[in-house]
Design an enzyme around this catalytic site. Structure first.
Site, PDB file in Angstrom:
ATOM      1  N   GLY A 280       0.672  -1.218  -0.132  1.00  0.00           N
ATOM      2  CA  GLY A 280      -0.274  -0.173   0.018  1.00  0.00           C
ATOM      3  C   GLY A 280       1.212   1.567  -0.065  1.00  0.00           C
ATOM      4  O   GLY A 280       0.706   1.900  -1.047  1.00  0.00           O
ATOM      5  N   ARG A 281       1.579   1.400   1.291  1.00  0.00           N
ATOM      6  CA  ARG A 281       2.747   2.611   1.500  1.00  0.00           C
ATOM      7  C   ARG A 281       3.404   2.729   0.239  1.00  0.00           C
ATOM      8  O   ARG A 281       3.143   4.138  -0.450  1.00  0.00           O
ATOM      9  CB  ARG A 281       3.008   2.620   2.698  1.00  0.00           C
ATOM     10  CG  ARG A 281       4.095   3.967   3.062  1.00  0.00           C
ATOM     11  CD  ARG A 281       4.833   3.647   4.300  1.00  0.00           C
ATOM     12  NE  ARG A 281       4.690   2.871   5.476  1.00  0.00           N
ATOM     13  CZ  ARG A 281       3.558   3.490   6.532  1.00  0.00           C
ATOM     14  NH1 ARG A 281       3.228   4.665   6.301  1.00  0.00           N
ATOM     15  NH2 ARG A 281       3.097   2.306   7.381  1.00  0.00           N
ATOM     16  N   CYS A 346      -8.303  21.485  17.944  1.00  0.00           N
ATOM     17  CA  CYS A 346      -8.091  22.146  19.607  1.00  0.00           C
ATOM     18  C   CYS A 346      -7.225  21.563  20.512  1.00  0.00           C
ATOM     19  O   CYS A 346      -8.149  20.855  21.220  1.00  0.00           O
ATOM     20  CB  CYS A 346      -9.506  22.049  19.718  1.00  0.00           C
ATOM     21  SG  CYS A 346      -9.179  23.928  21.212  1.00  0.00           S
ATOM     22  N   GLU A 347      -6.350  20.550  20.143  1.00  0.00           N
ATOM     23  CA  GLU A 347      -5.939  19.803  20.601  1.00  0.00           C
ATOM     24  C   GLU A 347      -4.109  20.183  20.470  1.00  0.00           C
ATOM     25  O   GLU A 347      -3.422  20.396  19.956  1.00  0.00           O
ATOM     26  CB  GLU A 347      -6.080  18.307  20.974  1.00  0.00           C
ATOM     27  CG  GLU A 347      -7.061  18.149  21.084  1.00  0.00           C
ATOM     28  CD  GLU A 347      -7.543  16.377  20.738  1.00  0.00           C
ATOM     29  OE1 GLU A 347      -6.753  15.188  21.278  1.00  0.00           O
ATOM     30  OE2 GLU A 347      -8.543  15.857  20.705  1.00  0.00           O
TER      31      GLU A 347
END
Ligand code: LLP
Length: 422
Positions: A280-281, A346-347
């Protein structure tokens, strides 16, 4: 700094695509996908007669990318009913699709039997369910078993699958896998045609593949002793790339390393099963660039941040695996400041790249995040009510929009507010 271009997509093209389609935008180089596919296929088909590359859809499930690979001659490795349907929608023939998953529901199995794909069975319980489902439909399910060869691939723990403690596959150790084959061989509606192992992802050391291949051939020999011959042996995926832009293990080197084991395996077996691989990659990662725009640049007493218009909802890999992706500012050269590329989720953990020396960044600049063709778009989410990015496939002079940017309405799609609350 050492820098090697991933794709031939130039800055002028990237900045015009960002202007035309907006950001965040995934851009893929179709020529590179074809080159990678050919490199993998020819490394093995140059040595062996019966080779099949089943592209692992999970790396990039976008229909145009899948269709391109189908066009090149790939089969498909799918891991859910959704991916199975996607593979069919992209035009893969059922006989070229192998369906792997450690946890398939009865309806998943029924879908697979009806579609006529190869089912890679993961447990004795699943075999039993499948036998009943196939019998109920008066059909024969063509199966392989995913076996656990107990190989430690020395990769990120979240993507190592062949370990003895992993949830995947039937252990060769202790005779579990052999018992399953014995049972399957006696079942009327089951045709056992293969064996599969996938030991993990982003593997850079050919020795891991060699170990796994040797165990698969040893196991095929055990099967021969109980009268089972295989149409194929599937070695899974997992070939890594260098996210640093250095040289990495190439298919040619992998094929060279595997050649003696496979030749010896054929000799010991006395017959030649087809050889299946599920990359895949390797096929799609380096073809992809994520373009994201600078919203603001912030200096603090400790760090400089470039705030961009995407985050781990758009590219999960840095937050999930501490993955490194090279970044650059489109159209600018040199290096003058050290920045963190801060995502818009927002983390605290939403940092797309840390401590990178880059040219002085300004609002409106386009940042290119490299090697994002695999496990980029396919792992996006709408967390923080962010809409999904658009995608463009470039082939030579041609650039096609292959996915429109998501819209706010998509976020409400199929939701319902009970009448008393609306
Ligand atoms: N076959 C099976 C059964 C797999 O589970 C996988 C990947 C592959 C083939 C393809 O492996 P590849 O050639 O792409 O390494 N999201 C992670 C990667 C997870 C891989 C899961 N299985 C990442 O972003 O690094």
């Amino acid at each position: 700094m050492y820098y090697m271009a991933s794709t031939e997509l130039g800055d002028r093209l990237l900045s015009s695509l960002a202007g035309e389609y907006g950001t965040p935008l995934y851009v893929y180089d179709g020529k590179m996908i074809a080159e990678r596919y050919d490199a993998f296929y020819s490394a093995f088909s140059g040595r062996f007669a019966n080779v099949r590359i089943c592209y692992a859809l999970k790396a990039n499930t976008s229909l145009a990318v899948c269709s391109l690979l189908r066009d090149l001659g790939a089969g498909a490795d799918v891991v859910s009913a959704g991916e199975l349907k996607t593979a069919l929608a992209a035009g893969f023939s059922p006989e070229d699709i192998i369906y792997t998953s450690n946890s398939k529901s009865d309806s998943d199995l029924a879908l697979a039997v009806d579609a006529g794909v190869i089912i890679n069975v993961d447990s004795a319980g699943e075999l039993e369910s499948l036998g009943k489902i196939a019998a109920g439909r008066k059909k024969t399910a063509r199966i392989s078993f995913r076996v656990n060869p107990g190989v430690n691939p020395k990769t990120h723990p979240k993507i190592a699958t062949g370990l003895a403690e992993s949830k995947f596959g039937l252990h060769i150790e202790g005779g579990l896998a052999l018992a399953a084959y014995r049972k399957a061989a006696r079942m009327k509606h089951i045709a056992v045609i293969g064996v599969q192992a996938h030991i993990g992802s982003q593997i850079q050391d050919a020795g891991n593949f060699v170990d796994s291949a040797r165990r698969l051939f040893d196991f095929a020999l055990e099967l021969k002793k109980i009268g089972i011959a295989l149409d194929f042996i599937d070695f899974g995926g997992g070939l890594g790339i260098s996210y640093q832009g250095a040289k990495s293990l190439q298919p040619e080197e992998l094929a060279k390393a595997l050649e003696p084991v496979i030749r010896d395996g054929f000799k010991r077996l006395g017959y030649r099963p087809a050889l299946v691989f599920e990359p895949g990659r390797y096929i799609v990662a380096e073809s992809g660039i994520l373009l994201t725009r600078v919203n603001s640049v912030k200096k603090t007493p400790y760090k400089n941040f470039i705030n961009v218009d995407s985050g781990f909802n758009t590219l999960m890999r840095p937050a999930m695996y501490d993955a490194y992706h090279r970044v650059r500012i489109v159209g600018r050269k040199g290096s003058s400041e050290t920045y963190d590329i801060a995502g818009n989720v927002c983390e605290t953990g939403d940092i797309l790249a840390r401590d990178r020396m880059l040219p002085k960044a300004r609002k409106g600049d386009i940042i290119a995040i490299l090697d994002t063709g695999a496990y980029g778009m396919s792992m996006t989410s709408s967390y923080n009510s962010q809409t999904l990015p658009a995608e463009v496939l470039v082939r030579g002079k041609r650039a096609d929009l292959i996915r429109q940017r998501g819209e706010q309405d998509d976020l409400y799609w199929r939701q319902k507010i009970p009448e008393d609350l609306s």
